[in-house]
Design a protein around this motif. Structure first.
Motif, short mmCIF file in Angstrom:
data_model
loop_
_atom_site.label_atom_id
_atom_site.label_comp_id
_atom_site.label_asym_id
_atom_site.label_seq_id
_atom_site.Cartn_x
_atom_site.Cartn_y
_atom_site.Cartn_z
N TYR A 1 83.75 35.00 19.34
CA TYR A 1 85.14 34.69 19.69
C TYR A 1 85.27 34.55 21.22
N ILE A 5 85.42 26.58 19.90
CA ILE A 5 84.85 27.23 18.71
C ILE A 5 83.56 26.51 18.29
N GLN A 21 91.10 33.09 12.81
CA GLN A 21 91.52 34.10 13.78
C GLN A 21 92.36 33.47 14.89
N MET A 22 91.88 32.34 15.37
CA MET A 22 92.59 31.66 16.45
C MET A 22 93.95 31.15 15.98
N TYR A 80 93.83 31.03 23.89
CA TYR A 80 93.25 30.97 22.56
C TYR A 80 91.98 30.13 22.67
N PRO A 81 90.97 30.45 21.89
CA PRO A 81 89.82 29.56 21.92
C PRO A 81 90.26 28.20 21.42
N SER A 82 89.89 27.13 22.11
CA SER A 82 90.24 25.81 21.60
C SER A 82 89.28 25.47 20.48
N LEU A 83 89.63 24.48 19.67
CA LEU A 83 88.74 24.10 18.58
C LEU A 83 87.39 23.59 19.09
N PRO A 84 87.39 22.74 20.14
CA PRO A 84 86.07 22.38 20.69
C PRO A 84 85.33 23.61 21.21
N GLU A 103 101.16 33.64 15.21
CA GLU A 103 101.95 34.86 15.32
C GLU A 103 102.59 35.01 16.69
N LYS A 104 101.83 34.64 17.72
CA LYS A 104 102.34 34.88 19.08
C LYS A 104 103.22 33.75 19.59
N GLU A 105 102.93 32.52 19.21
CA GLU A 105 103.66 31.39 19.80
C GLU A 105 104.63 30.72 18.81
N TYR A 156 117.05 37.46 7.04
CA TYR A 156 115.65 37.46 6.62
C TYR A 156 115.19 36.01 6.47
N GLY A 182 96.37 34.00 15.31
CA GLY A 182 96.84 34.57 16.58
C GLY A 182 97.87 33.66 17.23
N PHE A 183 97.56 32.38 17.30
CA PHE A 183 98.48 31.42 17.92
C PHE A 183 99.80 31.38 17.15
N LEU A 215 94.81 22.83 22.32
CA LEU A 215 93.86 23.66 21.58
C LEU A 215 93.00 22.85 20.60
N GLY A 216 93.34 21.59 20.42
CA GLY A 216 92.57 20.76 19.51
C GLY A 216 93.11 20.73 18.09
N LEU A 217 94.32 21.26 17.90
CA LEU A 217 94.87 21.34 16.55
C LEU A 217 95.50 20.03 16.08
N ALA A 243 83.77 31.40 22.31
CA ALA A 243 84.70 30.30 22.02
C ALA A 243 85.80 30.23 23.06
N ARG A 285 85.89 31.25 10.20
CA ARG A 285 86.46 32.56 10.53
C ARG A 285 87.15 32.52 11.89
N MET A 286 86.49 31.86 12.86
CA MET A 286 87.09 31.78 14.19
C MET A 286 88.36 30.93 14.16
N MET A 287 88.31 29.87 13.35
CA MET A 287 89.49 29.01 13.21
C MET A 287 90.67 29.83 12.69
#
Lengths: 320, 259, 379
Positions: free
Chosen positions: B72, B193, C14-15, B187-191, C21-23, C347, C18-19, C48-50, B75, C10-12
């Motif tokens: 992580y 990762i 987690q990232m 945040y780690p970017s996708l690239p 929840e926080k943003e 809610y 996190g993003f 972030l590449g999303l 990344a 898994r990293m995807m």
């Protein structure tokens, strides 16, 4: 052998945690048959030794040196390690304050001994010391033993009772080489105002997202002033930029245990409860009757904090 | 610059803590994260590299799963990672961890300019490794740092202290323990990762470091963990505002005796 | 058969979690209430590449799998379905057709712009008289020298109000039916283009749903996407991929409803015990969780097949059908578990309920999904 309390002073006055540590040291010394000693480090602080005598110390060792005027971890740790080498104590106690949190592990590394941080209880039984230290921000409590000969511990502020007692109270000077500090303190900014510091306050008034905005903290401050309390904050309010992080109570903020904790507009997330769950009395004020804070509050008030808090301030003023 | 960030993999702060029959805390089904304060350390390390050039090495002590935490950080932008993994380090105390890290950083990974750590880990909350490591490496340290600037081989750090803050100056190399507020963690970017998969991650045992199990035998031993006594919901005060407030003040004064 | 995350997945997760929840979470209520396009977060998601998850790195995408894409959309939609659909449309409906059918020059320009998040894309397909019946399009493109001249109206276009580029499906030869349909890339800063009606919607109120108006809109000849007369295939292929995105969005909404209802059921005490201990509540949560897991497996399998280059149309339709119906059911029963509180805007359950509904409608209604599945089953 002995139990040593590393006294904490700032600008020539002793901090409350030192009296808590001395009182605890006295209790343990009586149980284990050790003598109680205090180590006082600083510049122009020899006069403080008298105040330490009130808590049953057998001896106060003073290191009063111009080079120790400003606290630095490396220089203070060197002095402490030299004293430990001479004294060979069974136990050295510090406050779990910013001072003790930094100094104790540095000294422990120099001495190469075990250290239990942030203790909420220490007892002596069956010939050994047992340390209680909350982990996962209080979601569990660990019972620890430390292999000697020297052990160290830092004590959570506001948890251990202060008890005055008599002791021999000899004052001696401890002379040692003082290494040049690796860091220079170039400035100190203390928060202005008369409010007590969060971790040693007897009463804390905290606000959260339910305040609706940064101006909501004016209400919390007014309540804090009426109670002589410190001001705390939930993470949500800090993340929203309404309050600085230094005020945050919780798992990623400060852990506090005041006599009274008043949570206003705080829902009571598990991370927040971890930071204040050991408060003696908790009051929750929230408009949401389902808020989790009511599951832990000794006194829960469901309603509009903008009406309740001003009324509470008025009532408290009447009493004075 | 050679920049080191020390991290620890911890339970998610939302994790529910369960004490097993052996008196130890169970990690079954718990989501693991990079200790939040260590994320500030990694972020500051990466920013330091972005400003000054060099490389960021992220190091940890842990088991197999700790590789995920290191990946992580890779990344996020760290260049390579070192995991100290050894059966003798399972359940190690802060002293043992700092001995292993100090050995790594004084020999195999010597030559660093700055070391970043988090101010404490949210699991054991001990806050010992930063100071112990600084002492072992004979370094200047700045703890609970909320602002940092580096120039001319010197670090100037703003440190949170009880009731305020102070500014410390020190020559590099130095150890900086990070507090929330030091930076905004990326945040780690996708690239990022994708790149992390190919970055080097070295696993070292104690013997690789020249240490024995005896060198890291814990001095602090967890005899047993317990759950804290549960707090019970108390009284709910209801009625008109004035009435409720009067009741509350009376209770705080006479029953709880806290005001 | 392995059901474990790769390191990358898994990293995807987690990232993205996190993003989200926080943003994304902190502004989700405001985005819905104020009909506010979450521009700042869309920009961050681009960085972030999303916005181009499975677009190759050489076109400034992230070069990740469709499973990673599904994971990311679910996590974002868990907090805000509006943000989820903005992302899904850019990835699936705008980037994907150019990735599959575009020329090298088109990819270098348009795909890179959208995958990097510098520009936002949309798909111009639906018309007042042509939704799922794409062969009946009225919008026309006529070649005039070196330019195509476009005339017509598109409706219900997600991202239409903010998009910079549109992948447009239009008729180039009305006599040919669906063989007379072609696809184009239109830059929307064109004087022949304007945004018409903006819909006021039940849900996903943070994303725009716009009418696109083309009046003698002239675009370069080379902006034809794919071959002339092959636009119907572009549309169908694009929609197949889009269904993975919408299924993932629906999974996010379903999970939000299930998680929130579960948390509430554990806290809400009636008759001296948490309502989570009542069988009536337990059965609802058990069924919803089962449906959610099933829908997630279907979705990830469709994404896997797409990654393998295998046919995935039937699987994507199954995933979307199942996920959308699960989202709707989870939101409905989630409100039920919260009772009166669930019905209030205090809610987010009512927002999940409103957002869930669209997943049964857009990019092919549940009826069309069944049609696609049945066609595949019966052939």
């Amino acid at each position: 052998m002995s139990i040593v309390v590393c006294a904490e002073q700032r600008d020539g006055s002793l901090r409350k945690i030192t009296f808590e540590a001395l009182s605890t040291g006295k209790r343990l010394a009586e149980a284990s048959g050790e003598t109680l000693k205090a180590l006082l480090i600083g510049n122009g602080i020899a006069g403080l030794a008298d105040e330490l005598k009130k808590y049953g110390v057998d001896e106060v060792a003073v290191v009063d040196n111009a080079a120790l005027g400003a606290y630095t971890a490396d220089a203070y740790a060197a002095v402490l390690a030299a004293y430990v080498a001479q004294e060979n104590p069974a136990l050295v106690l510090f406050g779990h304050s910013s001072f003790g949190k930094e100094l104790a592990p540095r000294a422990a590394a120099k001495v190469d001994c075990g250290l239990v941080s942030d203790c909420i209880d220490i007892n002596f039984a069956d010939g050994d010391y047992l340390f209680k230290h909350p982990v996962y921000a209080g979601k569990a409590i660990g019972n620890y033993k430390v292999a000697g000969p020297v052990r160290m511990a830092t004590l959570r502020p506001n948890v251990f009772p202060i008890v005055e007692s008599a002791g021999a109270g000899a004052v001696v000077n401890f002379a040692t080489d003082i290494p040049a500090a690796k860091v220079t303190v170039t400035g100190t900014m203390m928060a202005s105002g008369d409010r007590p510091e969060l971790t040693e306050a007897d009463i804390i008034c905290s606000g959260g997202r339910g305040l609706g905005g940064p101006e909501g903290f004016k209400l919390i401050e007014a309540l804090a002033d009426a109670l002589g309390a410190a001001v705390g904050s939930s993470r949500a309010a800090v993340d929203a930029g309404w309050r600085e992080h230094a005020a945050q109570v919780g798992q990623t903020g400060k852990v506090v245990s005041p006599n009274l904790y008043v949570a206003s507009g705080i829902s009571g997330a598990i991370q927040h409860l971890a930071g204040m769950g050991s408060s003696k009395v908790i009051v929750g004020i929230n408009k949401d009757g389902e808020a989790n804070i009511f599951n832990v509050a000794d006194y829960g008030v469901e309603g509009d904090l903008n009406k309740i808090i001003p009324a509470l301030i008025e009532k408290l003023k009447e009493l004075q | 610059m050679k920049i080191v960030a020390c991290i620890k993999q911890t339970f998610d702060t939302e994790a529910k803590i369960v004490v097993g029959g052996n008196g130890q805390i169970s990690d079954e089904g718990v989501n693991l994260i990079v200790n939040p304060y260590d994320e500030f350390a990694v972020e500051e390390a990466i920013r330091t590299k972005e400003k000054n050039g060099g490389e960021v090495v992220v190091v940890t002590v842990g088991g197999d799963k700790a590789q995920e935490a290191l990946r992580y950080c890779l990344a996020m932008g760290a260049d390579r990672a070192v995991l100290i993994q050894d059966a003798a380090m399972v359940g190690a105390d802060s002293r043992a961890v700092s001995i292993a890290l100090a050995k790594l950083l004084s020999e195999k990974e010597a030559g660093y300019d700055i070391i970043f750590t988090g101010k404490e880990a949210v699991d054991d909350g001990a806050a010992q490794v930063p100071s112990r490591l600084a002492e072992k490496l004979d370094l200047a340290q700045a703890n609970v740092v909320t602002a940092l600037s580096l120039a001319d081989g010197k670090a100037t750090a703003t440190c949170e202290i009880d009731g305020g803050s102070e500014i410390l100056e020190m020559a590099l190399p130095a150890l900086i323990s990070a507090q929330k507020g030091l930076n905004e963690v990326r945040y780690p970017s996708l690239p990022g990762i994708m790149k992390a998969k190919r970055k080097p991650l070295e696993v070292l045992s104690l013997s690789d470091l020249g240490l024995s199990a005896d060198d890291v035998a814990s001095k602090v031993v967890l005899a047993a963990a317990e759950l804290p006594p549960a707090r019970k919901a108390g009284q709910r005060l209801t009625g008109e505002v004035d009435e409720v407030v009067a009741k509350l003040v009376k209770l705080l004064k006479e029953e709880a005796k806290v005001i | 058969m392995e059901f474990v995350y790769s390191d990358e997945e898994r990293m995807m997760l987690q990232m993205a979690r996190g993003f989200a929840e926080k943003e994304v979470k902190p502004i989700a209520k405001e985005v819905d209430k104020e009909h506010k396009f979450p521009a700042a977060n869309v920009k961050k998601m681009g960085e972030l590449g999303l916005m181009g998850v499975s677009v190759p790195v050489e076109y400034e995408g992230s070069g990740m799998s469709n499973i990673c894409y599904a994971i990311a959309i679910e996590e974002i939609s868990r907090q805000c379905a509006s943000t989820g659909v903005i992302m899904s449309v850019n990835n699936s409906l705008a980037c994907d057709p150019i990735k599959i059918f575009g020329t090298e020059a088109q990819k270098k320009k348009y795909l890179a712009d959208m995958a990097s998040g510098r520009k936002l894309g949309c798909l111009g397909l639906t018309e007042p008289n042509a939704g799922s019946d794409a062969a009946n399009l009225q919008t026309t493109a006529v070649l005039d020298g070196d330019e195509w001249v476009i005339n017509g109206r598109k409706i219900f276009i997600t991202n239409g109000n903010e998009a910079d580029y549109c992948v447009l499906i239009a008729s180039t030869d009305k006599t040919q039916g669906h063989r007379g349909i072609s696809a184009f890339i239109v830059e929307l800063d064109n004087p022949g283009f304007s945004v018409g009606t903006l819909e006021d919607k039940l849900g996903i109120r943070g994303s725009s749903t716009a009418e696109l108006v083309f009046e003698d809109c002239r675009i370069p000849k080379e902006n034809l996407l794919g071959e002339i007369g092959k636009g119907f295939k572009v549309a169908l292929t694009t929609l197949d991929g889009g269904r993975i995105g919408i299924a993932s969005q629906a999974l996010g909404i379903a999970r939000a409803a299930i998680e929130d209802a579960t948390a509430y059921a554990k806290e809400r005490v009636q008759f001296g015990k948490p309502i989570a201990q009542l069988q009536a509540i337990q059965w609802m949560l058990a069924d919803l969780s089962t449906h959610y897991e099933a829908a997630r497996l279907l979705t990830h399998r469709a994404a896997y097949l797409k990654d393998q280059g295998q046919p995935f149309g039937k699987e994507a339709a199954m995933a979307k059908l199942m996920a959308a119906e699960t989202a709707m059911k989870a939101a409905t029963q989630g409100i039920q578990i919260l009772g009166g509180y669930g019905y209030t805007t205090d809610y987010p359950l009512e927002r999940y309920f409103r957002d869930a509904k669209i997943t049964e409608i857009y990019e092919g209604t549940s009826e069309v999904m069944r049609l696609v599945i049945a066609t595949n089953v019966l052939k």
